[in-house]
Write a protein that holds these residues in place. Structure first.
Motif, PDB file in Angstrom:
ATOM      1  N   ALA A 119       0.845  -1.191   0.000  1.00 46.44           N
ATOM      2  CA  ALA A 119       0.000   0.000   0.000  1.00 46.44           C
ATOM      3  C   ALA A 119       0.885   1.246   0.000  1.00 46.44           C
ATOM      4  N   ARG A 120       0.473   2.238  -0.764  1.00 48.55           N
ATOM      5  CA  ARG A 120       1.238   3.479  -0.822  1.00 48.55           C
ATOM      6  C   ARG A 120       1.169   4.232   0.484  1.00 48.55           C
ATOM      7  N   PHE A 121       0.034   4.121   1.171  1.00 45.69           N
ATOM      8  CA  PHE A 121      -0.113   4.827   2.445  1.00 45.69           C
ATOM      9  C   PHE A 121      -1.184   4.137   3.279  1.00 45.69           C
ATOM     10  N   VAL A 122      -0.783   3.703   4.482  1.00 43.19           N
ATOM     11  CA  VAL A 122      -1.724   3.144   5.450  1.00 43.19           C
ATOM     12  C   VAL A 122      -1.820   4.156   6.592  1.00 43.19           C
ATOM     13  N   ALA A 123      -3.014   4.699   6.791  1.00 42.15           N
ATOM     14  CA  ALA A 123      -3.172   5.788   7.755  1.00 42.15           C
ATOM     15  C   ALA A 123      -3.073   5.321   9.204  1.00 42.15           C
ATOM     16  N   THR A 124      -3.483   4.082   9.484  1.00 44.93           N
ATOM     17  CA  THR A 124      -3.535   3.595  10.858  1.00 44.93           C
ATOM     18  C   THR A 124      -2.189   3.740  11.548  1.00 44.93           C
ATOM     19  N   GLN A 125      -2.182   4.454  12.660  1.00 46.42           N
ATOM     20  CA  GLN A 125      -0.980   4.646  13.475  1.00 46.42           C
ATOM     21  C   GLN A 125       0.196   5.209  12.676  1.00 46.42           C
ATOM     22  N   GLY A 126      -0.106   5.867  11.559  1.00 50.82           N
ATOM     23  CA  GLY A 126       0.962   6.474  10.768  1.00 50.82           C
ATOM     24  C   GLY A 126       1.895   5.490  10.092  1.00 50.82           C
ATOM     25  N   LEU A 127       1.386   4.280   9.765  1.00 52.61           N
ATOM     26  CA  LEU A 127       2.246   3.267   9.159  1.00 52.61           C
ATOM     27  C   LEU A 127       2.828   3.714   7.821  1.00 52.61           C
ATOM     28  N   GLY A 128       2.061   4.483   7.063  1.00 46.80           N
ATOM     29  CA  GLY A 128       2.576   4.972   5.792  1.00 46.80           C
ATOM     30  C   GLY A 128       2.744   3.885   4.763  1.00 46.80           C
ATOM     31  N   ARG A 129       3.815   3.971   3.977  1.00 46.51           N
ATOM     32  CA  ARG A 129       4.061   3.012   2.902  1.00 46.51           C
ATOM     33  C   ARG A 129       4.387   1.643   3.490  1.00 46.51           C
ATOM     34  N   VAL A 130       3.785   0.599   2.878  1.00 52.44           N
ATOM     35  CA  VAL A 130       4.037  -0.777   3.308  1.00 52.44           C
ATOM     36  C   VAL A 130       4.278  -1.644   2.083  1.00 52.44           C
ATOM     37  N   GLU A 131       5.369  -2.413   2.118  1.00 52.61           N
ATOM     38  CA  GLU A 131       5.581  -3.487   1.145  1.00 52.61           C
ATOM     39  C   GLU A 131       6.146  -4.668   1.917  1.00 52.61           C
ATOM     40  N   SER A 132       5.269  -5.598   2.234  1.00 49.19           N
ATOM     41  CA  SER A 132       5.623  -6.729   3.079  1.00 49.19           C
ATOM     42  C   SER A 132       5.208  -8.018   2.378  1.00 49.19           C
ATOM     43  N   GLY A 133       6.020  -9.063   2.554  1.00 52.55           N
ATOM     44  CA  GLY A 133       5.679 -10.305   1.883  1.00 52.55           C
ATOM     45  C   GLY A 133       6.363 -11.511   2.466  1.00 52.55           C
ATOM     46  N   ILE A 134       6.330 -12.595   1.697  1.00 48.94           N
ATOM     47  CA  ILE A 134       6.968 -13.843   2.108  1.00 48.94           C
ATOM     48  C   ILE A 134       8.002 -14.230   1.059  1.00 48.94           C
ATOM     49  N   VAL A 135       9.029 -14.941   1.522  1.00 44.57           N
ATOM     50  CA  VAL A 135      10.196 -15.175   0.676  1.00 44.57           C
ATOM     51  C   VAL A 135      10.687 -16.610   0.833  1.00 44.57           C
ATOM     52  N   ILE A 136      11.100 -17.197  -0.287  1.00 46.76           N
ATOM     53  CA  ILE A 136      11.890 -18.425  -0.273  1.00 46.76           C
ATOM     54  C   ILE A 136      13.326 -18.035  -0.603  1.00 46.76           C
TER      55      ILE A 136
END
Length: 256
Positions: A143-160
């Motif tokens: 997400a470009r911007f997550v307003a909750t608690q000022g999280l802002g930009r998020v790019e999270s995932g899973i990796v092998i």
């Protein structure tokens, strides 16, 4: 009151203008299957030839948050790490990975460009700090911007992560939760499965599946995710494939 209403209208119009002109979407959702992102270490080391066995490690890295008391853990009110905290925690995790020295690492909650992790690329840092040579990354929260608690930009995932070459890798979408309002659902996690094929030499291929199924759901989403994984496992078994399945299942026996 009139001034406040005028200011609000101005903000709404400005926000609409930004949305209409921005190239990057506010959030990302996925359906079906897409190619995973395959990343290599800056220095690729030669792995052991023709291994008789593989050492496999699975770890939810919690985006490098370590022991910081974050608000969503119900212990504190933190949401963002400083660059010093992020670097310290990530390097500590790299140290533990090196102690285990796995051939394959299944990692969850790994971030590449998130405000809360000081915009560190955890995938590249782990590759360059360990003997692991390759990574297949899929995002599950982008997400470009997550307003909750000022999280802002998020790019999270899973990796092998793997010492051995990854010939192919794909993202398989999993069902979204249905017990959230539309706005929350849009900016929430859109979970997926990463399925990679490792070339371990001597024409041997190992299928590897890494998962991170739903948590906190009240609508049975986790159960649907587990059923989907079981179907994939059954298909691999029916094909007499050599395979590894692991990750964070957010579930405990019995009934899983």
């Amino acid at each position: 009151v009139a001034a406040r209403e005028q200011k609000l209208r101005h903000h709404v119009l400005l926000y609409a203008a930004i949305l209409s002109t921005a190239c990057e979407p506010l959030y990302t959702d996925w359906e079906g299957e897409q190619p995973a992102v395959i990343i290599a270490a800056n220095v690729v080391e030669t792995p052991p030839a023709d291994p008789g066995m593989l050492e496999v490690m699975s770890w939810n890295l919690k985006y490098g948050g370590g022991r910081i008391n974050f608000w969503f853990d119900y212990w504190g009110d933190r949401a963002i790490m400083t660059p010093v905290e992020a670097d310290s925690n990530i390097h500590a995790m790299i140290g533990l990975i090196n102690e285990v020295n796995p051939d394959v690492l299944l990692a969850q909650e790994v971030e590449r460009n998130s405000k809360r992790t000081a915009y560190r690329d955890m995938v590249q840092m782990i590759l360059d700090g360990t003997n692991l040579n390759y990574a297949a990354f899929i995002p599950v929260w982008q997400a470009r911007f997550v307003a909750t608690q000022g999280l802002g930009r998020v790019e999270s995932g899973i990796v092998i992560f793997s010492k051995y070459p990854i010939s192919t890798a794909k993202r398989i979408a999993q069902a979204d939760r249905t017990d959230q309002d539309a706005l929350t659902q849009a900016f929430y996690l859109h979970r997926g499965i990463v399925h990679a094929k490792l070339d371990v030499g001597n024409s041997q291929v190992v299928d590897v599946i890494n998962v991170h199924t739903a948590a906190y759901d009240n609508d049975g989403t986790n159960g649907r995710h587990l059923e989907q994984i079981k179907t994939l496992v059954d298909d691999l078994a029916a094909a007499s494939a050599t395979f590894i399945v692991g990750g964070d299942f957010n579930a405990i026996p019995p009934g899983t």
